[in-house]
Design a protein around this motif. Structure first.
Motif, PDB file in Angstrom:
ATOM      1  N   THR A  96       1.165  -1.234  -0.275  1.00 31.54           N
ATOM      2  CA  THR A  96      -0.492  -0.215  -0.036  1.00 31.54           C
ATOM      3  C   THR A  96       1.269   1.687   0.336  1.00 31.54           C
ATOM      4  O   THR A  96       0.664   2.468   0.709  1.00 31.54           O
ATOM      5  CB  THR A  96      -1.111  -0.188   1.581  1.00 31.54           C
ATOM      6  OG1 THR A  96       0.188   0.246   2.512  1.00 31.54           O
ATOM      7  CG2 THR A  96      -2.236  -1.294   1.372  1.00 31.54           C
ATOM      8  N   GLY A  97       1.846   0.798  -0.649  1.00 32.26           N
ATOM      9  CA  GLY A  97       2.127   2.570  -1.116  1.00 32.26           C
ATOM     10  C   GLY A  97       1.845   3.360  -2.136  1.00 32.26           C
ATOM     11  O   GLY A  97       0.503   2.803  -2.869  1.00 32.26           O
ATOM     12  N   TYR A  98       2.470   4.711  -2.856  1.00 29.21           N
ATOM     13  CA  TYR A  98       1.739   4.800  -3.527  1.00 29.21           C
ATOM     14  C   TYR A  98       1.421   4.451  -4.690  1.00 29.21           C
ATOM     15  O   TYR A  98      -0.004   4.587  -4.689  1.00 29.21           O
ATOM     16  CB  TYR A  98       2.604   6.152  -3.980  1.00 29.21           C
ATOM     17  CG  TYR A  98       2.346   7.002  -4.971  1.00 29.21           C
ATOM     18  CD1 TYR A  98       1.462   8.383  -4.716  1.00 29.21           C
ATOM     19  CD2 TYR A  98       2.282   6.468  -6.642  1.00 29.21           C
ATOM     20  CE1 TYR A  98       0.030   8.525  -6.184  1.00 29.21           C
ATOM     21  CE2 TYR A  98       1.718   7.850  -7.328  1.00 29.21           C
ATOM     22  CZ  TYR A  98       0.657   8.682  -7.305  1.00 29.21           C
ATOM     23  OH  TYR A  98       0.033   9.465  -8.487  1.00 29.21           O
ATOM     24  N   VAL A  99       1.595   3.395  -5.205  1.00 25.97           N
ATOM     25  CA  VAL A  99       1.767   2.789  -6.279  1.00 25.97           C
ATOM     26  C   VAL A  99       0.100   1.725  -6.029  1.00 25.97           C
ATOM     27  O   VAL A  99      -0.951   2.465  -6.774  1.00 25.97           O
ATOM     28  CB  VAL A  99       3.029   2.145  -7.353  1.00 25.97           C
ATOM     29  CG1 VAL A  99       2.032   1.008  -8.120  1.00 25.97           C
ATOM     30  CG2 VAL A  99       3.697   2.597  -7.611  1.00 25.97           C
ATOM     31  N   GLY A 100       0.424   0.692  -4.990  1.00 24.82           N
ATOM     32  CA  GLY A 100      -1.348  -0.050  -4.769  1.00 24.82           C
ATOM     33  C   GLY A 100      -2.019   1.109  -4.371  1.00 24.82           C
ATOM     34  O   GLY A 100      -2.978   0.741  -4.370  1.00 24.82           O
TER      35      GLY A 100
ATOM     36  N   LEU B 120      -3.004  -5.609   0.736  1.00 28.30           N
ATOM     37  CA  LEU B 120      -1.939  -6.537   1.956  1.00 28.30           C
ATOM     38  C   LEU B 120      -0.495  -5.969   2.242  1.00 28.30           C
ATOM     39  O   LEU B 120      -0.802  -5.386   1.409  1.00 28.30           O
ATOM     40  CB  LEU B 120      -1.882  -8.181   1.348  1.00 28.30           C
ATOM     41  CG  LEU B 120      -1.003  -8.503   2.066  1.00 28.30           C
ATOM     42  CD1 LEU B 120      -1.210  -9.184   3.622  1.00 28.30           C
ATOM     43  CD2 LEU B 120      -0.203  -9.659   1.655  1.00 28.30           C
ATOM     44  N   ASP B 121      -0.425  -5.267   4.006  1.00 24.36           N
ATOM     45  CA  ASP B 121       0.547  -4.431   3.893  1.00 24.36           C
ATOM     46  C   ASP B 121       1.710  -5.121   4.850  1.00 24.36           C
ATOM     47  O   ASP B 121       1.204  -6.416   5.946  1.00 24.36           O
ATOM     48  CB  ASP B 121       0.492  -3.100   3.884  1.00 24.36           C
ATOM     49  CG  ASP B 121       1.877  -2.915   3.373  1.00 24.36           C
ATOM     50  OD1 ASP B 121       2.150  -1.793   2.234  1.00 24.36           O
ATOM     51  OD2 ASP B 121       3.083  -2.693   3.677  1.00 24.36           O
ATOM     52  N   ILE B 122       2.819  -4.941   5.040  1.00 27.59           N
ATOM     53  CA  ILE B 122       3.512  -5.942   6.153  1.00 27.59           C
ATOM     54  C   ILE B 122       3.264  -3.995   7.450  1.00 27.59           C
ATOM     55  O   ILE B 122       4.099  -4.887   8.267  1.00 27.59           O
ATOM     56  CB  ILE B 122       4.649  -5.442   5.728  1.00 27.59           C
ATOM     57  CG1 ILE B 122       5.695  -5.253   4.999  1.00 27.59           C
ATOM     58  CG2 ILE B 122       4.800  -7.069   5.108  1.00 27.59           C
ATOM     59  CD1 ILE B 122       6.623  -5.401   5.097  1.00 27.59           C
TER      60      ILE B 122
ATOM     61  N   ALA C 170       0.852   0.123  10.850  1.00 27.59           N
ATOM     62  CA  ALA C 170       0.356   1.273  10.869  1.00 27.59           C
ATOM     63  C   ALA C 170      -0.027   1.820   9.740  1.00 27.59           C
ATOM     64  O   ALA C 170      -1.703   2.857   9.512  1.00 27.59           O
ATOM     65  CB  ALA C 170       1.886   2.792  11.369  1.00 27.59           C
ATOM     66  N   LYS C 171       0.262   1.397   8.173  1.00 26.27           N
ATOM     67  CA  LYS C 171      -0.754   1.602   7.138  1.00 26.27           C
ATOM     68  C   LYS C 171      -2.054   1.070   7.406  1.00 26.27           C
ATOM     69  O   LYS C 171      -2.813   1.843   6.685  1.00 26.27           O
ATOM     70  CB  LYS C 171       0.326   1.188   5.908  1.00 26.27           C
ATOM     71  CG  LYS C 171       1.517   1.861   6.030  1.00 26.27           C
ATOM     72  CD  LYS C 171       2.839   1.621   4.758  1.00 26.27           C
ATOM     73  CE  LYS C 171       3.352   2.581   4.160  1.00 26.27           C
ATOM     74  NZ  LYS C 171       3.973   2.659   2.875  1.00 26.27           N
ATOM     75  N   VAL C 172      -2.162  -0.476   7.613  1.00 25.92           N
ATOM     76  CA  VAL C 172      -3.051  -0.369   7.424  1.00 25.92           C
ATOM     77  C   VAL C 172      -4.045  -0.264   8.515  1.00 25.92           C
ATOM     78  O   VAL C 172      -5.545  -0.180   8.181  1.00 25.92           O
ATOM     79  CB  VAL C 172      -2.864  -2.570   8.224  1.00 25.92           C
ATOM     80  CG1 VAL C 172      -4.485  -2.804   8.679  1.00 25.92           C
ATOM     81  CG2 VAL C 172      -2.265  -3.126   7.038  1.00 25.92           C
TER      82      VAL C 172
ATOM     83  N   ALA D 218       0.854  -7.175  -7.661  1.00 25.17           N
ATOM     84  CA  ALA D 218       1.172  -7.055  -6.384  1.00 25.17           C
ATOM     85  C   ALA D 218       2.641  -6.164  -7.100  1.00 25.17           C
ATOM     86  O   ALA D 218       3.586  -5.706  -7.470  1.00 25.17           O
ATOM     87  CB  ALA D 218       2.751  -8.607  -6.625  1.00 25.17           C
ATOM     88  N   VAL D 219       2.147  -4.887  -5.932  1.00 25.55           N
ATOM     89  CA  VAL D 219       3.237  -3.476  -5.815  1.00 25.55           C
ATOM     90  C   VAL D 219       3.977  -3.376  -4.492  1.00 25.55           C
ATOM     91  O   VAL D 219       3.702  -2.355  -4.315  1.00 25.55           O
ATOM     92  CB  VAL D 219       2.514  -2.391  -6.277  1.00 25.55           C
ATOM     93  CG1 VAL D 219       1.872  -2.785  -8.109  1.00 25.55           C
ATOM     94  CG2 VAL D 219       0.870  -2.339  -5.526  1.00 25.55           C
ATOM     95  N   ALA D 220       4.044  -4.453  -3.981  1.00 32.82           N
ATOM     96  CA  ALA D 220       5.254  -4.423  -2.839  1.00 32.82           C
ATOM     97  C   ALA D 220       6.844  -3.143  -3.045  1.00 32.82           C
ATOM     98  O   ALA D 220       7.148  -3.321  -1.884  1.00 32.82           O
ATOM     99  CB  ALA D 220       5.349  -5.119  -1.986  1.00 32.82           C
ATOM    100  N   GLY D 221       7.595  -3.879  -3.954  1.00 31.90           N
ATOM    101  CA  GLY D 221       8.382  -3.532  -4.105  1.00 31.90           C
ATOM    102  C   GLY D 221       9.282  -4.624  -4.140  1.00 31.90           C
ATOM    103  O   GLY D 221       8.772  -5.443  -4.190  1.00 31.90           O
ATOM    104  N   ASP D 222      10.447  -4.265  -4.071  1.00 30.84           N
ATOM    105  CA  ASP D 222      11.393  -4.992  -4.205  1.00 30.84           C
ATOM    106  C   ASP D 222      12.128  -5.919  -3.014  1.00 30.84           C
ATOM    107  O   ASP D 222      12.607  -6.816  -3.525  1.00 30.84           O
ATOM    108  CB  ASP D 222      13.890  -4.547  -4.647  1.00 30.84           C
ATOM    109  CG  ASP D 222      13.204  -2.986  -5.271  1.00 30.84           C
ATOM    110  OD1 ASP D 222      12.614  -3.647  -6.262  1.00 30.84           O
ATOM    111  OD2 ASP D 222      13.479  -2.427  -5.802  1.00 30.84           O
TER     112      ASP D 222
END
Ligand SMILES: NC(=O)c1ccc[n+]([C@@H]2O[C@H](COP(=O)([O-])OP(=O)(O)OC[C@H]3O[C@@H](n4cnc5c(N)ncnc54)[C@H](O)[C@@H]3O)[C@@H](O)[C@H]2O)c1
Length: 110
Positions: free
Chosen positions: A8-12, A28-30, A33-35, A104-108
């Motif tokens: 859930t960054g900018y892209v997600g 879904l995020d890890i 605080a974001k959730v 899936a846009v969670a990055g590297d």
């Protein structure tokens, strides 16, 4: 359509917010605080449009830390459409019913 978005960054989040206007979206995020913020309809990132959409639009969007909850197979039990696998590190874009999508846009680090 049921849609699972990993990250859930900018892209997600921007995709989640747009898609959740007309689809059932789980993000879904890890990061707890974001959730929590998304659940409260607040944006974890500074972006006027995302903030506006979260606050004002009717969205079918919820966020979770729980991979099992995000697995569309799990959603079948609650909602009768799904079919994308999350194998723990990647989302497989293998929808058999045409009504499911995983992004899936969670990055590297994914
Ligand atoms: N932002 C851009 O304009 C842009 C443009 C082109 C490509 N990209 C690529 O798109 C991807 C996402 O970009 P972004 O800017 O949204 O990144 P970001 O770093 O802001 O967001 C990534 C999110 O994924 C989450 N995350 C990380 N590992 C995870 C995991 N295993 N499971 C669930 N969530 C996880 C992070 O907590 C974070 O919220 C990156 O690979 C980036 O390189 C971004």
């Amino acid at each position: 359509m049921n849609i699972t978005i990993v990250g859930t960054g900018y892209v997600g989040l921007s995709n989640a917010v747009l898609l959740a206007q007309h689809n059932k979206v789980i993000a879904l995020d890890i990061v707890q605080a974001k959730v929590d913020l998304i659940t409260q309809r607040k944006s974890p990132i500074e972006d006027a449009e995302i903030e506006h959409y979260l606050a004002e639009k009717r969205l079918d969007l919820w966020a979770t830390l729980d991979k099992r909850e995000a697995r569309p197979q799990e959603r079948v039990a609650r909602r009768p459409v799904a079919d994308v696998d999350l194998d723990g590190t990647t989302a497989n874009y293998a929808p058999s019913p045409k009504s499911t999508l995983g992004l899936a846009v969670a990055g590297d680090g994914l």
